[in-house]
Design an enzyme around this catalytic site. Structure first.
Site, PDB file in Angstrom:
ATOM      1  N   ASN A 825     -50.073-109.092  62.910  1.00 21.78           N
ATOM      2  CA  ASN A 825     -49.197-109.862  62.622  1.00 21.78           C
ATOM      3  C   ASN A 825     -49.470-111.273  61.974  1.00 21.78           C
ATOM      4  O   ASN A 825     -48.528-111.825  61.566  1.00 21.78           O
ATOM      5  CB  ASN A 825     -48.540-110.413  63.925  1.00 21.78           C
ATOM      6  CG  ASN A 825     -47.793-109.282  64.832  1.00 21.78           C
ATOM      7  OD1 ASN A 825     -48.695-108.482  65.501  1.00 21.78           O
ATOM      8  ND2 ASN A 825     -46.644-108.722  64.565  1.00 21.78           N
ATOM      9  N   ILE A 832     -46.956-115.014  58.840  1.00 19.93           N
ATOM     10  CA  ILE A 832     -46.817-114.536  60.311  1.00 19.93           C
ATOM     11  C   ILE A 832     -45.739-113.666  60.572  1.00 19.93           C
ATOM     12  O   ILE A 832     -44.470-113.813  60.084  1.00 19.93           O
ATOM     13  CB  ILE A 832     -46.521-115.693  61.400  1.00 19.93           C
ATOM     14  CG1 ILE A 832     -47.754-116.589  61.245  1.00 19.93           C
ATOM     15  CG2 ILE A 832     -46.523-115.012  62.891  1.00 19.93           C
ATOM     16  CD1 ILE A 832     -47.581-117.919  62.034  1.00 19.93           C
ATOM     17  N   CYS A 833     -46.145-112.358  60.971  1.00 24.51           N
ATOM     18  CA  CYS A 833     -44.929-111.190  60.971  1.00 24.51           C
ATOM     19  C   CYS A 833     -44.319-111.305  62.452  1.00 24.51           C
ATOM     20  O   CYS A 833     -45.049-110.772  63.253  1.00 24.51           O
ATOM     21  CB  CYS A 833     -45.654-110.014  60.719  1.00 24.51           C
ATOM     22  SG  CYS A 833     -44.600-108.650  60.412  1.00 24.51           S
ATOM     23  N   LEU A 834     -43.331-111.736  62.490  1.00 19.73           N
ATOM     24  CA  LEU A 834     -42.451-111.778  63.928  1.00 19.73           C
ATOM     25  C   LEU A 834     -41.098-111.866  63.709  1.00 19.73           C
ATOM     26  O   LEU A 834     -40.564-112.489  62.772  1.00 19.73           O
ATOM     27  CB  LEU A 834     -42.945-113.515  64.295  1.00 19.73           C
ATOM     28  CG  LEU A 834     -42.727-113.292  65.855  1.00 19.73           C
ATOM     29  CD1 LEU A 834     -43.888-112.553  66.770  1.00 19.73           C
ATOM     30  CD2 LEU A 834     -42.694-114.781  66.391  1.00 19.73           C
ATOM     31  N   THR A 839     -39.274-112.590  59.798  1.00 21.22           N
ATOM     32  CA  THR A 839     -40.506-111.985  58.821  1.00 21.22           C
ATOM     33  C   THR A 839     -40.597-110.531  59.503  1.00 21.22           C
ATOM     34  O   THR A 839     -41.637-109.798  58.747  1.00 21.22           O
ATOM     35  CB  THR A 839     -41.659-112.603  58.913  1.00 21.22           C
ATOM     36  OG1 THR A 839     -42.018-112.820  60.227  1.00 21.22           O
ATOM     37  CG2 THR A 839     -41.292-113.989  58.103  1.00 21.22           C
TER      38      THR A 839
END
Length: 990
Positions: A825, A832-834, A839
């Site tokens: 993440n 930031i992959c959230l 995202t």
């Protein structure tokens, strides 16, 4: 115990082994988990016996087969099914040259398939009898897998009933019945292309021996849906099409039933993709993407046939590692013998293979219909393992290595280099490693590799931070022939760049230096500039088979003289995981109903089968006994509720589509902690702990650094300027309502006990829209006691849109094994992959919502969902792998390399607080530098540096000399211990 199945496995129903199918999806194969599987399926998907309606309905939405089930496409059934693995028997596993395999899921060592040998069961042409208006009709042909009606259609041999099958026939003796097929590679003039779609005419021989050519779209299926007709198929034509067709023998007769045997096919046109141009060819525009029949018949067009073999052995390298391709066959394919006359002599009925009866062309008006259906097959493979041993195994005894890409994995023959980079003299921005070598052997369990160095080897990367590049880009690579010394190294101390490495089966273009000419320049029509890699030699060279040349030959070439055109693993294609259509797109399709409508329409007993069928489920049955998955698992998203600040209900559409306005002035004390409790969103569809209801250890992640009254405050407003903040150059929000909301966010953050332990928030008096957060990694994770810094920006679109976030990925010291991302993440470029940050596309209730989402929830999600004990499962779509035996080792390896990289973060942070105040390197921890010093260095602080040193020492003591398998948290492999001991020395030094 049922064998774990994999995608593309050939399986049989244990209750009736004549029922064959191909596995399309499994619970563990995340690459197949596209949602809404029924959308493009021509027939309704059905659940098999033992799969309840609730589980089945869930599969129709998320596309993930429940544990211990697979999604099977049957050969002789119209409907694909979700079926228990225990009800299936695996007959064959499709493995191709270049595939990476293991003996068992938990094995450390893997190997590469260097040869595959498939043996087939073939069904020949027979007599098909079916009723007509004037009595029974009879045609020669191949019976479709799903006959139209078994009571009225009989498939038999004139003298012996059903035509006897040919068994145990090598695929190397066969070819597809059509010379050109979709996905074939071809050479056309100076171009390499791929066939995408073919437009055919088919020639039908009717019962009265008349022959007519019509377009394939004018024919109807006879018993089953077919995408394309091949010789031997039985087709029903539309009478207007027959009337207007091209009559080769006879003429149209309205009294002749319009059903016939396909005796020939002819390409009308083809849609193609142009892949590469011959190296050195003039730079001209690509030919049209549609080729017609004249193009296919010209001498400029040549199908690349991988099954063509050279007359002599390779000129270099070990012949027992050279790959020999054969026809890639699937269940139901129509095939011919390459040498029909020779096959008739070989298969004369005197052996177990059976008797091949040749159909005389005189009986079929000169057309050759000696074709066969592949009705079963089995594959044996040759594998070269990482220790250089070679074995021959049935494909079903091996498992595909489907673990997440491991940048520290390597196999014999790959090119690798050291991690000590130096500037290239006189070339700005160019760096190069000190040594380049070729992998000889790999000890995967210990994460060690043996390299042979190349005195000629040199790789140069472009790495200029002023140009804003996030990663090094390989510019040039020279290997030559490795003939230097052998050396054993840790896999964490070398890199095997993907752009330099290839595998067997890759299609390549040869540069002029690589072409071995015997009589000067080759003729212009000799396609000897394109080939297939058939061996990756241990001196760094490649053996390439020039399969399109007039005379097929194997040549040995240097790696730098080869350009990869098509990678056999498909990595040259665009990723498809993010190209799926949204629910809105799906529901707006004119030819497809919503998933809920699909499920509702199939709730009746008829849609689930009929009484007595193996897959029948009563409409009222929702609690079928099932071993492997609990129906109690909630497969629906939590229903979110929306209220304004006065407690009045809000419509969700109003919240998402309209500007958010506060009815409360900025001076009033608003406690958003008492807002309606709604399940917070997640990183990848996992529910984080509630930030406002931490009543037990189960909802609060274990934190290494617990706050004390004597330590720095968890929340602080700074009077300095935020010059080092990633978003410092962005404009501040000017709307009064936005500022009120920003003030409210800060009220939440500074409320007593609102922040979890190990979290420190800093903002600036002049820029309250900028927030910097220091996270201390939770205990019992690879991140324990390690600092992470994230910058947040509450922009002018906040709160309608989520905060923007940037992760400070501190450059690691390569000697500590710290190269690469620390979490799926957390990207190296700061992303930031959230789902809460917008995202990542999670469930509808998991994304940001102006009425109920807060910055505190984002912080808690990062701490509880990103910095976790097993970050391997944070990889997109990997949640179903949790708890599987096949995931234990890859998860442990992910933890191991994450632990090393986290150490590099700690080293960099301590190094910065030891640096002078004016050192520009300290910018990434500006505002929290005092916190880092108190946590790690101060005598009256938490002394986390001392604790981390003790932890590293305990791991080294347990790991070194131990034969136990690494778990990545308390014990490490030998290869990891080498950089870990260097990290220990650096931590003590600091």
């Amino acid at each position: 115990m049922a064998t774990q199945l994999h995608a593309d496995d050939l399986v049989a129903n244990r209750d009736d082994e004549t029922e064959l199918g191909i596995v399309e999806r499994t619970h563990a194969d995340v690459d197949t988990h596209t949602p809404h599987p029924a959308r493009n399926d021509p027939d309704p998907i059905r659940p098999d016996r033992g799969v309840s309606r609730k589980l089945f309905d869930k599969f129709l939405k998320d596309g993930i087969p429940p544990p211990k089930t697979v999604f099977v496409r049957w050969q002789n059934k119209e409907n694909a099914t979700i079926t228990l693995e225990s009800r299936l028997k695996v007959l064959d596993r499709t493995l191709l040259i270049g595939d990476v395999v293991r003996r068992h899921a938990r094995d450390a060592m893997s190997g590469v398939v260097i040869n595959a040998s498939t043996r087939c069961v073939l069904q020949p042409i027979g007599d098909i009898e079916f009723p007509g208006p004037r009595g029974n009709n009879k045609l020669k042909g191949l019976l479709p897998p799903s006959p139209p009606d078994s009571e009225y259609v009989r498939y038999h041999h004139p003298t012996s009933g059903t035509p006897p099958q040919l068994v145990d026939i090598p695929a190397s003796e066969l070819r597809h019945s059509d010379a050109v097929n979709e996905e074939d590679l071809f050479v056309y003039k100076d171009r390499l292309g791929r066939i995408e779609e073919l437009d055919h005419n088919i020639t039908l021989k009717l019962q009265d021996n008349s022959v007519v050519e019509i377009h394939q779209d004018s024919a109807e299926n006879f018993g089953t849906d077919v995408e394309r007709y091949t010789v031997g198929d039985i087709a029903s034509a539309k009478k207007p099409a027959l009337r207007l067709g091209k009559w080769i023998f006879g003429k149209y007769n309205p009294n002749t039933q319009p059903i016939g045997t396909v005796v020939d096919t002819r390409i009308v046109s083809a849609e193609v993709t142009w892949l590469q141009r011959r190296i050195g060819a003039p730079e001209t525009e690509d030919p049209p993407t549609t080729l017609d029949s004249d193009d296919f018949e010209s001498s400029d067009f040549h199908i690349y046939d991988r099954t063509r073999l050279p007359r002599r052995s390779p000129t270099h390298g070990s012949s027992d590692t050279v790959s020999y391709s054969q026809s890639d066959l699937d269940l139901g394919d129509s095939v011919r013998f390459k040498d029909l006359a020779g096959a008739c002599v070989k298969y004369d009925g005197s052996t177990h293979h059976g008797k091949l009866e040749r159909l005389d062309r005189q009986d079929t008006l000169g057309y050759d219909i000696n074709v066969f259906h592949v009705v079963k097959f089995r594959t044996d493979v040759t594998v070269q393992w990482q220790d250089l041993s070679i074995t021959h195994d049935p494909s079903i005894s091996l498992v595909p290595d489907g673990a997440i890409d491991d940048e520290h994995a390597a196999w014999p023959g790959e090119i690798a280099h050291t991690l000590d980079f130096a500037d290239v003299p006189g070339q700005r921005g160019m760096t190069q490693p000190s040594r380049v070598g070729v992998v000889q052997t790999v000890n995967s369990a210990e994460r060690m590799v043996t390299l042979r160095w190349s005195d000629e080897g040199q790789m140069q990367y472009f790495d200029d931070p002023e140009d804003g590049l996030e990663y090094r880009t390989l510019i040039t690579g020279v290997v030559g022939r490795a003939a230097g010394e052998l050396q054993e190294l840790s896999l964490y101390d070398v890199e095997a760049p993907g752009s330099m490495n290839v595998r067997r089966g890759d299609t390549v273009l040869l540069m002029n230096e690589a072409l071995e000419r015997r009589d000067g320049e080759a003729a212009a029509d000799d396609f000897d500039w394109v080939g297939e890699i058939v061996d990756t030699c241990l001196d760094g060279t490649l053996t390439v088979r020039l399969g399109a040349a007039k005379e097929v030959r194997d040549v040995n070439v240097r790696r730098e003289h080869v350009h990869v055109a098509v990678r056999s693993d498909g990595t040259d294609q665009p990723d498809e995981w993010d190209q799926g259509e949204s629910d809105e797109d799906m529901e707006s399709g004119e030819e497809y109903e919503s998933t809920d409508e699909y499920i509702s329409r199939r709730r009746g007993g008829e849609e689930y089968g009929t009484p007595g069928d193996p897959g029948y489920l009563h409409p009222d049955n929702t609690d079928d006994e099932y071993d492997g998955f609990s129906d109690n698992e909630d497969d629906e998203s939590v229903q979110a509720t929306y209220e304004d600040e006065n407690g009045e209900p809000l419509d969700e559409d109003e919240v998402e589509d309209e500007d958010w306005e506060s009815d409360v002035s900025g001076d009033e004390d608003v406690d958003m902690i008492d807002a309606p409790a709604v399940t917070p969103p997640s990183s990848h569809s996992v529910t984080p702990p509630q930030p406002n209801d931490r009543t037990s250890d189960e909802t609060d992640p274990p934190i290494s650094a617990e706050r004390t009254s004597s330590g720095p405050p968890s929340y602080l407003v700074l009077e300095t300027e935020p010059t080092s903040h990633h978003y410092a150059s962005e404009d501040s929000p000017v709307s009064a309502n936005q500022m009120k909301r920003i003030q409210k966010e800060h009220k939440i953050l500074r409320s007593a006990d609102s922040l979890p332990s190990g979290v420190y928030v800093r903002t600036w008096e002049s820029r309250m829209d900028l927030v910097r957060v220091l996270f201390v990694g939770p205990a019992e994770t690879p991140y324990a006691d390690v600092p992470f810094v994230i910058d947040f920006y509450l922009s002018g679109t906040f709160p309608r849109e989520p905060p923007q976030a940037f992760f400070h990925n501190w450059t690691a010291e390569t000697s500590l094994g710290g190269v690469g991302p620390v979490n799926p993440n957390l990207y190296e470029d700061g992303k930031i992959c959230l789902s809460l940050l917008g995202t990542w596309e999670g469930g509808k209730s998991e994304g940001w919502n102006a009425a109920r989402s807060t910055l505190l929830q984002v912080i808690v999600s990062i701490l509880g969902l990103v910095l976790v004990r097993e970050p391997y499962f944070n990889e997109a779509g990997y949640e179903p792998l949790a708890g599987l035996e096949s995931s234990k080792r890859p998860s442990a390896l992910y933890n191991e390399r994450t632990y090393l990289r986290a150490n590099s973060f700690l080293v960099r942070a301590i190094d910065w607080i030891n640096s002078p105040e004016d050192d520009s390197g300290c910018a990434s921890i500006d505002g929290v530098k005092d916190v880092v010093r108190w946590l790690y260095k101060d005598a009256d602080g938490k002394k986390l540096l001392k604790r981390r040193i003790e932890d590293v020492e305990a791991i080294l003591e347990k790991s070194e000399g131990s034969t136990a398998e690494s778990d990545g948290l308390t014990s490490m492999s030998k290869g990891a211990c080498i950089p870990l001991r260097r990290a220990l020395a650096r931590l003590k030094e600091l």
